[in-house]
Write an enzyme that holds these catalytic residues in place. Structure first.
Site, short mmCIF file in Angstrom:
data_model
loop_
_atom_site.label_atom_id
_atom_site.label_comp_id
_atom_site.label_asym_id
_atom_site.label_seq_id
_atom_site.Cartn_x
_atom_site.Cartn_y
_atom_site.Cartn_z
N LYS A 120 50.33 42.52 25.43
CA LYS A 120 49.86 43.73 26.12
C LYS A 120 50.36 44.94 25.36
CE LYS A 120 47.59 44.59 29.99
NZ LYS A 120 46.68 43.65 30.67
N1 GLU Z 1 42.98 43.83 30.17
C1 GLU Z 1 42.31 42.65 30.62
C2 GLU Z 1 43.27 41.75 31.36
O1 GLU Z 1 44.28 42.18 31.84
C3 GLU Z 1 41.56 41.95 29.51
C4 GLU Z 1 42.39 41.43 28.39
C5 GLU Z 1 41.56 40.89 27.22
O2 GLU Z 1 40.36 40.81 27.33
O3 GLU Z 1 42.19 40.55 26.22
O4 GLU Z 1 43.02 40.59 31.59
#
Ligand code: GLU
Length: 430
Positions: A120
């Site tokens: 993240k």
């Molecule tokens: N931000 C989204 C999540 O928390 C998508 C993450 C992604 O597609 O890599 O799942």
């Protein structure tokens, strides 16, 4: 199955009064690790992030003054594959929160059986006070600061809170410029014209709809007799609301940061979306009675979808929730100390690491399409997403039944088991 019979395993661990997202994540992780009798070394390995990067992002503002922002990228785990996870822009984001969100991505990918680890990223900034040019500069400088750490085989960012397709396009362009070649697979959630996937934008909401219907089926609830309340009217909340209504459910409450709205006979969602398109938020929406944010969560309904942000359902208000099913569209909307209260009340919680996994699942499809250079029809994306979400739901449900725990702990058990098995096979290189 009698859902109230699932034992509140959390009773065995201390429940803290105040929790940050990392503590909430670790609390559930501990319970699942205990159930799986995870060896101490594996436990230690899985709880520690692989890499935490902090970068400074100096930007010359529109008046020429230089301002420095702070950016983060955490890879929690890369045992199953390259890091995967979104990037959020928020004024109050902390490294601790990013660590929790990265760990959730590890478990989310593992629950869905996607060959990615968890990551993240975030930039501490308030996008509502920045011009599009400043946002572009922040994005490009952040990307260039992370060049050694991201890449199609290393770590693949995606959208999250306050970031969108345009931001992903800037990441793709900045990375490609440095690599001296166009590299679409470095990031997902891109615009279609740059190698994005059909169905990616609505994927998280579609996944929420699929697992909610599966949960309703277990409880014998028919869409026509189901009322739904959705907190948050961004991408996830609004898509889930529309798709649930398309299935025949009645959406009686919606909200965003500007306020909450209730209509007993059902909110006209098309009107709500048009309102947001024109006014950028629901502020002043005339299609329902005004409620406070707390009242919205406590509305009598069958399905509650918290799709806004972390820690919305806590020890303080969990006792007042009267939904039968909670589908966690957001990451971490329920703090760990609320889990036993919801369980006691017989509320079936579809945990975030399962409920909102549709987004990363179609991100995976996007990455696959970029790498094979062949694009799928929307029909194929929907079909494969439906299959993966339904299989993950059934697997989590069966695991929860087997261990007599909540779906949340069931999901952690599935995830930790998969990652630990892979870790044992790989062994420790030293
Ligand atoms: N931000 C989204 C999540 O928390 C998508 C993450 C992604 O597609 O890599 O799942």
């Amino acid at each position: 199955m009698d859902l109230t019979q699932i034992s509140p395993f959390s009773d065995h661990s201390p429940v803290l009064d105040k929790q940050n997202p990392f503590e909430s994540m670790m609390h559930r992780f501990d319970i699942a690790a205990q159930l799986l009798k995870t060896e101490p070394g594996v436990y230690e390995y899985l709880k520690t992030p692989v890499r935490q990067v902090i970068v400074s992002i100096p930007i010359s503002m529109d008046d020429g003054e230089v301002k420095v922002f702070e950016g983060y990228r955490v890879i929690h785990n890369d045992i199953l594959g390259p890091g995967k996870g979104g990037i959020r822009f928020a004024p109050d984001v902390t490294l601790d929160e990013v660590k929790a969100l990265a760990a959730w991505m590890t478990w989310k990918c593992a629950v869905l059986n996607i060959p990615f680890g968890g990551a993240k990223g975030a930039v501490k900034c308030d996008p509502t006070r920045l011009s599009p040019l400043q946002i572009e500069k922040i994005t490009r400088r952040y990307t260039s600061a992370l060049l050694d750490f991201i890449g199609p085989d290393k770590d693949i960012p995606a959208p999250d809170m306050n970031t969108n397709e345009q931001v992903m396009a800037w990441i793709m362009d900045t990375y490609s410029m440095h690599m001296r070649r166009t590299e679409p697979a470095v990031v997902t959630g891109k615009p279609l014209a740059l190698g994005g996937s059909l169905g990616r934008r609505e994927a998280t909401g579609r996944g929420c709809m699929i697992v909610t219907l599966a949960a309703m089926n277990k409880m014998g609830l028919k869409p026509q007799q189901t009322s739904v309340v959705v907190q948050g009217f961004g991408n996830v909340g609004s898509t889930t609301a529309h798709l649930m209504a398309d299935q025949g459910c009645k959406v009686i409450g919606i909200s965003d940061i500007s306020g909450a709205y209730y209509s007993k006979k059902g909110i006209d969602l098309r009107k709500a979306s048009e309102w947001v398109n024109v006014n950028r938020s629901l502020a002043g929406f005339t299609g329902g009675d005004r409620l406070s944010q707390e009242e919205l969560l406590e509305l009598e309904c069958d399905v509650l979808v918290p799709a806004a942000k972390e820690d919305q359902i806590t020890k303080r208000n969990a006792g007042k929730i009267s939904a039968k099913i909670i589908c966690e569209g957001a990451n971490g909307p329920t703090s760990a100390n609320a889990d036993p209260i919801l369980l006691e009340k017989g509320i079936l919680v579809i945990p975030d690491i399962l409920a909102n996994a549709g987004g990363v699942t179609v991100s995976y499809f996007e990455w696959v399409q970029n790498r094979i250079g062949y694009f799928w029809s929307l029909e194929r994306v929907h079909k494969r997403l439906g299959k993966m979400m339904s299989e993950a739901f059934d697997n989590v449900f069966e695991t929860a039944e087997k261990h007599k725990v909540s779906l949340r702990i069931g999901a952690y058990v599935v995830a930790i088991d998969r990652v630990s098995q892979a870790l044992k096979l790989r062994g420790i290189y030293a």
